[in-house]
Structure formats: C-alpha cells, structure tokens
Design a protein around this motif. Structure first.
Motif, PDB file in Angstrom:
ATOM      1  N   PRO A  82       0.823  -1.216   0.000  1.00 12.78           N
ATOM      2  CA  PRO A  82       0.000   0.000   0.000  1.00 12.78           C
ATOM      3  C   PRO A  82       0.857   1.266   0.000  1.00 12.78           C
ATOM      4  CG  PRO A  82      -0.899  -1.601   1.523  1.00 12.78           C
ATOM      5  CD  PRO A  82       0.412  -2.165   1.066  1.00 12.78           C
ATOM      6  N   ALA A  83       0.450   2.230  -0.808  1.00 12.61           N
ATOM      7  CA  ALA A  83       1.264   3.444  -0.992  1.00 12.61           C
ATOM      8  C   ALA A  83       1.069   4.422   0.160  1.00 12.61           C
ATOM      9  CB  ALA A  83       0.903   4.119  -2.304  1.00 12.61           C
ATOM     10  N   GLU A  84       2.208   4.965   0.644  1.00 10.18           N
ATOM     11  CA  GLU A  84       2.214   6.031   1.632  1.00 10.18           C
ATOM     12  C   GLU A  84       3.191   7.099   1.158  1.00 10.18           C
ATOM     13  OE1 GLU A  84       2.829   4.831   5.646  1.00 10.18           O
ATOM     14  OE2 GLU A  84       1.746   2.943   5.405  1.00 10.18           O
ATOM     15  N   VAL A  85       2.830   8.357   1.316  1.00 11.05           N
ATOM     16  CA  VAL A  85       3.684   9.452   0.848  1.00 11.05           C
ATOM     17  C   VAL A  85       5.060   9.375   1.498  1.00 11.05           C
ATOM     18  CG1 VAL A  85       3.968  11.955   0.789  1.00 11.05           C
ATOM     19  CG2 VAL A  85       1.714  10.961   0.419  1.00 11.05           C
ATOM     20  N   GLY A  86       6.100   9.384   0.649  1.00  3.80           N
ATOM     21  CA  GLY A  86       7.470   9.409   1.140  1.00  3.80           C
ATOM     22  C   GLY A  86       8.022   8.080   1.598  1.00  3.80           C
TER      23      GLY A  86
ATOM     24  N   SER B 114       4.552  10.239  -4.234  1.00  7.87           N
ATOM     25  CA  SER B 114       4.408  11.672  -3.995  1.00  7.87           C
ATOM     26  C   SER B 114       3.142  12.156  -4.702  1.00  7.87           C
ATOM     27  CB  SER B 114       5.628  12.428  -4.517  1.00  7.87           C
ATOM     28  OG  SER B 114       5.389  13.825  -4.523  1.00  7.87           O
ATOM     29  N   VAL B 115       2.479  13.135  -4.116  1.00  6.00           N
ATOM     30  CA  VAL B 115       1.263  13.682  -4.715  1.00  6.00           C
ATOM     31  C   VAL B 115       1.577  14.492  -5.965  1.00  6.00           C
ATOM     32  CG1 VAL B 115      -0.025  13.707  -2.548  1.00  6.00           C
ATOM     33  CG2 VAL B 115       1.382  15.676  -3.184  1.00  6.00           C
TER      34      VAL B 115
ATOM     35  N   GLU C  68      -3.439   8.342  -5.033  1.00 10.01           N
ATOM     36  CA  GLU C  68      -4.793   8.850  -4.817  1.00 10.01           C
ATOM     37  C   GLU C  68      -4.919   9.337  -3.385  1.00 10.01           C
ATOM     38  OE1 GLU C  68      -7.604   5.871  -5.847  1.00 10.01           O
ATOM     39  OE2 GLU C  68      -7.049   5.819  -7.975  1.00 10.01           O
ATOM     40  N   VAL C  69      -5.111  10.641  -3.235  1.00 12.44           N
ATOM     41  CA  VAL C  69      -5.269  11.246  -1.910  1.00 12.44           C
ATOM     42  C   VAL C  69      -6.751  11.485  -1.661  1.00 12.44           C
ATOM     43  CG1 VAL C  69      -4.684  13.205  -0.436  1.00 12.44           C
ATOM     44  CG2 VAL C  69      -3.034  12.366  -2.129  1.00 12.44           C
TER      45      VAL C  69
END
Length: 254
Positions: free
Chosen positions: A121-125, A181-182, A206-207
């Motif tokens: 799962p993607a997390e920023v940074g 990154s967004v 996706e934020v």
C-alpha cells in the motif's frame, strides 16, 4: 513496434511433475519446467528453469553464465551454462528446418495484457515498488519503458526473463523502485508486435478528497444530536431507577 523479416519462434518445454498421490490420473502438487526458445529475426534465445510458476534460474546468453533468481539458490545447486548454450544452438538449427518446411509461415502475434500493481500500500514518502505485469503475449519480444511525469526512467529498474505459460504464451514482470508523492505520476509503456500502438498504463497516488464544509457541518450536527439523545435517555433511566428505589423503601420488608 517495427517488425522486419519473417518472425519465427521455436520453443521447447519439458515439465517434471512431482506428486505425493499414487493415482492413475495425472495430478501434480508441484511442477518444475525447463523452458527454452530461439527466435528470428531477433536472433535471440532463452533458457530457464521454472518451479510452480516462479523462475529458479536462467542462463545469460551474452555473459555465458547461470543467473539465479535468488542468490541463495546457487548455494544449494549448480548448473553448467555451456549445456544451455548447446541446447540453444540445436534450437536454432531446428528452427531453420521448421521454417523451411512451413514455407516460412510467420508466427502468430498475440497482443499482451498490461497491469500496473504496487508491491505494498502506498504512503507518501515511503519507499515502494511499482510492478508492470505484461501477460498472455507471443512472440517473446517487448519494448517496455517506465515514465515519470511523462519522461523516461531507467535508474533502478529491473525485469524478469520471459516466463512460460501453460497455453504456450508468455508473461513478464518489470519493476520500478520509487517514493510515492502527490506531485508525481507514473506510466508503464508497452510495445509489442501484436499491438497497433503502444499500451500506456497509468498510476498516481490517490489522496482522499477533504470533506466539503457543508458535509462537516452536517456531521457535527448529527454528532450533537446523538449526544443529546444519549443524555436524555440516560436521565430517564436514572429517574426511573430513583422512583423504583423509593417505592421499595415505602413498602418495607414483608
């Protein structure tokens, strides 16, 4: 993808079935596959061993050495690369014979299916890996490019060899380490002889969209109402409990 000459593909696949069941029907718990091919006009070949769909090793034809999928495998087994090179030479000669007998009938092009996946799962940074899965295609010729914000990326990318399927088609995985990154988006661009134009599969972080102010107000009002209802109901139960206790005291013991 530009195609020149008559495409020809010679494949050899040998499967070893391993089963703990003694039965007349063929039912295998595990399968080891030796797969090899040689093709023209690419003038390329591949030799590899597969266990239950995962690569054990392949032979690098240019370096003439065995490449283990996991380094640990090479500590418990060995394989002489020269044996694979000899097999490929035989495959090349056999392909020439088969092409002449078929009057140089070209190999059928089966276009690939392309999917982009995340390793976790993607997390920023937080470091992650994008996976481009190319499936159900033939012949085993691909041109795959990773794009970051529309520009090619080559640093850190890796890939598997062509992996055989039971239906005699192929599959392959491409990997791209990255930091989500967004402000960045990625694409996996795949070109193949069976495609009229390259396939582009997109991925971006996706934020979750913030709640509108009206929605926040509604949520707050509902929360207040639920709290008030709880207070009223609690007060009623307390009053009933006090009245019941007073009634018992007036009666006294029987």
């Amino acid at each position: 993808m530009a195609q020149s000459g008559v495409p020809g593909l010679g494949c050899f696949i040998m499967a070893v079935l391993m089963s703990s069941h003694q039965t007349w029907a063929i039912k295998a718990d595990h399968v080891i596959i030796q797969a090899e091919f040689y093709q023209t006009p690419e003038q390329s070949g591949e030799f590899m061993f597969d266990f239950d769909g995962d690569e054990i090793f392949h032979v690098d034809m240019e370096k003439k050495e065995t490449v283990w999928r996991l380094e640990e495998f090479g500590r418990f087994a060995s394989f002489e690369a020269q044996g694979a090179l000899a097999n490929i030479a035989v495959d090349k000669a056999n392909l020439e014979i088969m092409m002449k007998r078929s009057n140089y009938t070209p190999n059928n092009n089966e276009s690939p299916e392309v999917t982009v996946l995340l390793n976790s799962p993607a997390e920023v940074g937080q470091p992650n890996i994008l996976i481009c899965f190319v499936d159900k295609f033939s012949p085993p010729v691909l041109n795959v490019t990773w794009l970051k914000n529309g520009k090619p990326v080559t640093t850190g990318v890796s890939e598997t060899v062509f992996l055989p399927r039971e239906d005699h088609l192929f599959r392959k995985f491409y990997y791209l380490p990255f930091l989500p990154s967004v402000d960045e988006f990625y694409d996996c661009q795949v070109d193949h002889w069976g495609l009229d134009k390259p396939v582009l599969k997109h991925w971006e972080l996706e934020v979750p969209a913030p709640l509108p102010e009206t929605t926040e107000n509604v949520v707050c009002i509902l929360g207040l109402l639920v709290g008030l209802v709880g207070i009223v109901v609690g007060t009623i139960f307390i009053i009933k409990g006090v009245r019941k206790g007073n009634a018992v005291e007036r009666r006294g013991p029987l």
